[in-house]
Each structure stands twice: as structure tokens, then as C-alpha cells.
Design a protein around this motif. Structure first.
Motif, PDB file in Angstrom:
ATOM      1  N   LYS A  56       0.865  -1.172   0.000  1.00  7.34           N
ATOM      2  CA  LYS A  56       0.000   0.000   0.000  1.00  7.34           C
ATOM      3  C   LYS A  56       0.905   1.225   0.000  1.00  7.34           C
ATOM      4  O   LYS A  56       1.591   1.491   0.974  1.00  7.34           O
ATOM      5  N   VAL A  57       0.946   1.954  -1.107  1.00  2.94           N
ATOM      6  CA  VAL A  57       1.835   3.096  -1.247  1.00  2.94           C
ATOM      7  C   VAL A  57       1.024   4.383  -1.121  1.00  2.94           C
ATOM      8  O   VAL A  57       0.011   4.558  -1.783  1.00  2.94           O
ATOM      9  N   ILE A  58       1.497   5.274  -0.267  1.00  2.31           N
ATOM     10  CA  ILE A  58       0.836   6.553  -0.046  1.00  2.31           C
ATOM     11  C   ILE A  58       1.658   7.653  -0.714  1.00  2.31           C
ATOM     12  O   ILE A  58       2.880   7.675  -0.606  1.00  2.31           O
ATOM     13  N   SER A  59       0.973   8.539  -1.418  1.00  3.44           N
ATOM     14  CA  SER A  59       1.618   9.708  -2.018  1.00  3.44           C
ATOM     15  C   SER A  59       1.107  10.945  -1.311  1.00  3.44           C
ATOM     16  O   SER A  59      -0.032  10.984  -0.849  1.00  3.44           O
ATOM     17  N   LYS A  60       1.969  11.958  -1.253  1.00  3.49           N
ATOM     18  CA  LYS A  60       1.566  13.228  -0.657  1.00  3.49           C
ATOM     19  C   LYS A  60       1.558  14.282  -1.753  1.00  3.49           C
ATOM     20  O   LYS A  60       2.538  14.449  -2.473  1.00  3.49           O
ATOM     21  N   PHE A  61       0.430  14.977  -1.891  1.00  2.00           N
ATOM     22  CA  PHE A  61       0.300  16.085  -2.819  1.00  2.00           C
ATOM     23  C   PHE A  61       0.205  17.359  -1.985  1.00  2.00           C
ATOM     24  O   PHE A  61      -0.629  17.443  -1.087  1.00  2.00           O
ATOM     25  N   ILE A  62       1.040  18.331  -2.278  1.00  2.00           N
ATOM     26  CA  ILE A  62       1.004  19.604  -1.560  1.00  2.00           C
ATOM     27  C   ILE A  62       0.475  20.660  -2.518  1.00  2.00           C
ATOM     28  O   ILE A  62       0.993  20.811  -3.632  1.00  2.00           O
ATOM     29  N   VAL A  63      -0.582  21.366  -2.104  1.00  2.00           N
ATOM     30  CA  VAL A  63      -1.193  22.421  -2.917  1.00  2.00           C
ATOM     31  C   VAL A  63      -1.300  23.679  -2.059  1.00  2.00           C
ATOM     32  O   VAL A  63      -1.175  23.624  -0.831  1.00  2.00           O
TER      33      VAL A  63
END
Length: 108
Positions: A56-63
Motif C-alpha cells: 500500500k503506497v501513499i503519495s503526498k500532494f502539496i497544494v
């Protein structure tokens, strides 16, 4: 964070009610396009599902600060759809933690 690092174009999508000939139905629609920074977190979690190991791979998006985004929405990036699992407001930015959805999990 340097604003120049927000160099990935993402689309926030959500379920909206649409009036069709069959009545009112929910459909996945584009809400807004945003510039983001994408970081793949090194450590995913492994768990056993139907006698097989799944990563289970989690990505972080910063906006930029976007208080209107909820966990009921989705992120589309490079023709992949991500499920938002957590949202953290920090300084002037919103951190969206998301995991990629399996094919066929979203009813359009």
C-alpha cells in the motif's frame, strides 16, 4: 516551500448529482485543476489480503491552501486516480495524503 516546486498539474474530482433521463444520478466530475508538488512516501504498509501480500503506497500532494477539499474527493494525476485518505493544513499549504485506486473502484 518554494512555489516553484508546485509543478505538477492535478485535477480534483468529486461526485456531483446530475439530472439525466433516468432521474438524478451521481457522476464523477472535475471540480478544479490545481498546481501541486507530489512526493511518494518511501514506506508503505504491507498487509495480507486473500492470501497474498499487497503493498500500500501513499503519495503526498502539496497544494496552496484549499480548505474546500474533503476526503470524499479524488485526485487525478497522469491518468491515475488517487483516493484522499487524510488532509493536513500546514502554514499556507494543504497536504493531501492519497493512495492510488485499483481499476474499476470508482463508479462513474
Amino acid at each position: 516551500m518554494d512555489a516553484g516546486k508546485l509543478n505538477k498539474r492535478i485535477t480534483i474530482k468529486g461526485m456531483v448529482e446530475v439530472d439525466t433521463v433516468c432521474g438524478i444520478q451521481q457522476q464523477l466530475k472535475e471540480i478544479k485543476k490545481l498546481w501541486a508538488c507530489k512526493i511518494d512516501l518511501d514506506k508503505g504498509t504491507e498487509y495480507i489480503e486473500s492470501k497474498k501480500t499487497v503493498q500500500k503506497v501513499i503519495s503526498k500532494f502539496i497544494v496552496r491552501k484549499s480548505e474546500w477539499i474533503t476526503q470524499n474527493m479524488f485526485i487525478e494525476y497522469k491518468n491515475k486516480t488517487y483516493d484522499i485518505v487524510d488532509i493536513v493544513e500546514k502554514d499556507n499549504y494543504t497536504h493531501l495524503f492519497a493512495e492510488i485506486r485499483k481499476v474499476g473502484e470508482i463508479d462513474e
